[in-house]
Write an enzyme that holds these catalytic residues in place. Structure first.
Site, PDB file in Angstrom:
ATOM      1  N   LYS A 197     118.491 161.447  81.963  1.00 17.98           N
ATOM      2  CA  LYS A 197     119.177 159.999  81.291  1.00 17.98           C
ATOM      3  C   LYS A 197     117.796 159.099  81.129  1.00 17.98           C
ATOM      4  CE  LYS A 197     123.725 160.894  83.253  1.00 17.98           C
ATOM      5  NZ  LYS A 197     124.839 160.249  84.096  1.00 17.98           N
ATOM      6  N   TYR A 202     131.040 162.023  75.973  1.00 17.25           N
ATOM      7  CA  TYR A 202     131.591 161.428  77.097  1.00 17.25           C
ATOM      8  C   TYR A 202     133.096 161.104  76.675  1.00 17.25           C
ATOM      9  CZ  TYR A 202     127.844 161.196  80.338  1.00 17.25           C
ATOM     10  OH  TYR A 202     126.716 161.429  81.083  1.00 17.25           O
ATOM     11  N   PHE A 258     134.547 151.915  82.352  1.00 21.04           N
ATOM     12  CA  PHE A 258     132.804 151.666  82.321  1.00 21.04           C
ATOM     13  C   PHE A 258     132.385 152.479  80.935  1.00 21.04           C
ATOM     14  CE2 PHE A 258     133.925 155.667  85.101  1.00 21.04           C
ATOM     15  CZ  PHE A 258     133.374 156.535  84.392  1.00 21.04           C
ATOM     16  N   ARG A 263     125.011 171.080  89.944  1.00 21.89           N
ATOM     17  CA  ARG A 263     125.661 169.738  90.551  1.00 21.89           C
ATOM     18  C   ARG A 263     125.127 169.622  92.001  1.00 21.89           C
ATOM     19  NH1 ARG A 263     128.833 166.765  87.167  1.00 21.89           N
ATOM     20  NH2 ARG A 263     129.873 166.303  89.125  1.00 21.89           N
ATOM     21  N   THR A 272     127.580 161.308  92.156  1.00 22.40           N
ATOM     22  CA  THR A 272     127.391 160.415  91.114  1.00 22.40           C
ATOM     23  C   THR A 272     127.002 159.160  91.644  1.00 22.40           C
ATOM     24  OG1 THR A 272     129.428 161.422  90.184  1.00 22.40           O
ATOM     25  CG2 THR A 272     128.888 159.430  89.403  1.00 22.40           C
ATOM     26  N   ARG A 278     119.686 162.636  92.518  1.00 22.42           N
ATOM     27  CA  ARG A 278     119.999 161.292  92.586  1.00 22.42           C
ATOM     28  C   ARG A 278     119.852 160.481  93.773  1.00 22.42           C
ATOM     29  NH1 ARG A 278     125.982 163.022  89.610  1.00 22.42           N
ATOM     30  NH2 ARG A 278     125.137 162.505  87.467  1.00 22.42           N
ATOM     31  N   ASN A 308     121.865 157.000  86.730  1.00 24.03           N
ATOM     32  CA  ASN A 308     121.720 157.985  88.132  1.00 24.03           C
ATOM     33  C   ASN A 308     121.168 159.277  87.383  1.00 24.03           C
ATOM     34  OD1 ASN A 308     123.587 159.140  86.213  1.00 24.03           O
ATOM     35  ND2 ASN A 308     125.486 159.346  87.936  1.00 24.03           N
ATOM     36  N   HIS A 362     122.535 164.314  84.072  1.00 25.21           N
ATOM     37  CA  HIS A 362     124.053 164.544  83.934  1.00 25.21           C
ATOM     38  C   HIS A 362     123.912 166.147  84.100  1.00 25.21           C
ATOM     39  CE1 HIS A 362     127.628 165.782  81.943  1.00 25.21           C
ATOM     40  NE2 HIS A 362     127.045 166.920  81.407  1.00 25.21           N
ATOM     41  N   GLU A 367     129.500 171.938  76.133  1.00 29.37           N
ATOM     42  CA  GLU A 367     128.582 170.937  76.143  1.00 29.37           C
ATOM     43  C   GLU A 367     127.218 171.530  75.426  1.00 29.37           C
ATOM     44  OE1 GLU A 367     128.176 169.090  80.124  1.00 29.37           O
ATOM     45  OE2 GLU A 367     130.307 168.166  79.685  1.00 29.37           O
TER      46      GLU A 367
END
Ligand code: RTP
Ligand code: MG
Length: 140
Positions: A11, A51, A59, A87, A93, A104, A114, A117, A128
């Site tokens: 990100k 998203y 948010f 993950r 998150t 993270r 964070n 993704h 995706e």
């Protein structure tokens, strides 16, 4: 366990701090192979589409603004159980809740900024990956 592919995004908070290589090393050390990768600036429409499941969340507007605030690195990670493994090494998150040693916990700035993704299921991973890559751009 089966060989899987999952979509990862480094990100804008992480590209801004020049952390792409450090984050990629985490993937490779965990046995995930980067089989496709490109650095792009998402358009507002691309970020909103990606998203879309979150569009009713409070948010959503801030998330889209954050995701277009700088370049991102979109990538396909391949490996045994890649979806769950990614993950796991990403961490929770909210970095305040992320286990020690996760990406993270070590790099994220906030619950929004964070750093990474990762697809949350094999089904979403396929959707995706196809959102950003054509078959000929992935070299397994
Ligand atoms: P991601 O989809 O980015 O891998 O993250 P995730 O599954 O861990 O979290 P998710 O619930 O899908 O949320 C997507 C992204 O939205 C931002 N977020 N902001 N301000 C907030 O309360 C909030 N909650 C989530 C984060 O960037 C999160 O990764
Ligand atoms: Mg998610």
């Amino acid at each position: 366990m089966a060989l899987e592919r999952t979509l990862s995004i480094i990100k804008p908070d992480a590209t801004r701090r020049n952390l792409t290589g450090k984050i990629n090393a985490r993937f490779e050390e965990a046995g995930l192979r980067i089989v496709a990768q490109k650095r792009v600036r998402l358009t507002k429409e691309q970020a909103e589409g990606f998203y879309a499941v979150h569009r009713e969340r409070s948010f959503f507007g801030e998330l889209v603004a954050f995701m277009i605030s700088g370049p991102v690195v979109v990538q396909v990670l391949e490996g045994e159980g890649a979806v769950a493994k990614n993950r796991e090494i990403m961490g929770a998150t909210n970095p305040a809740n992320a286990a020690a040693g996760t990406i993270r916990a070590d790099f994220a700035e906030s619950i929004e900024a964070n750093s990474v993704h990762g697809s949350d299921s094999l089904e979403n991973a396929a959707i995706e990956v196809a959102y950003f890559f054509s078959q000929c751009e992935i070299a397994g």
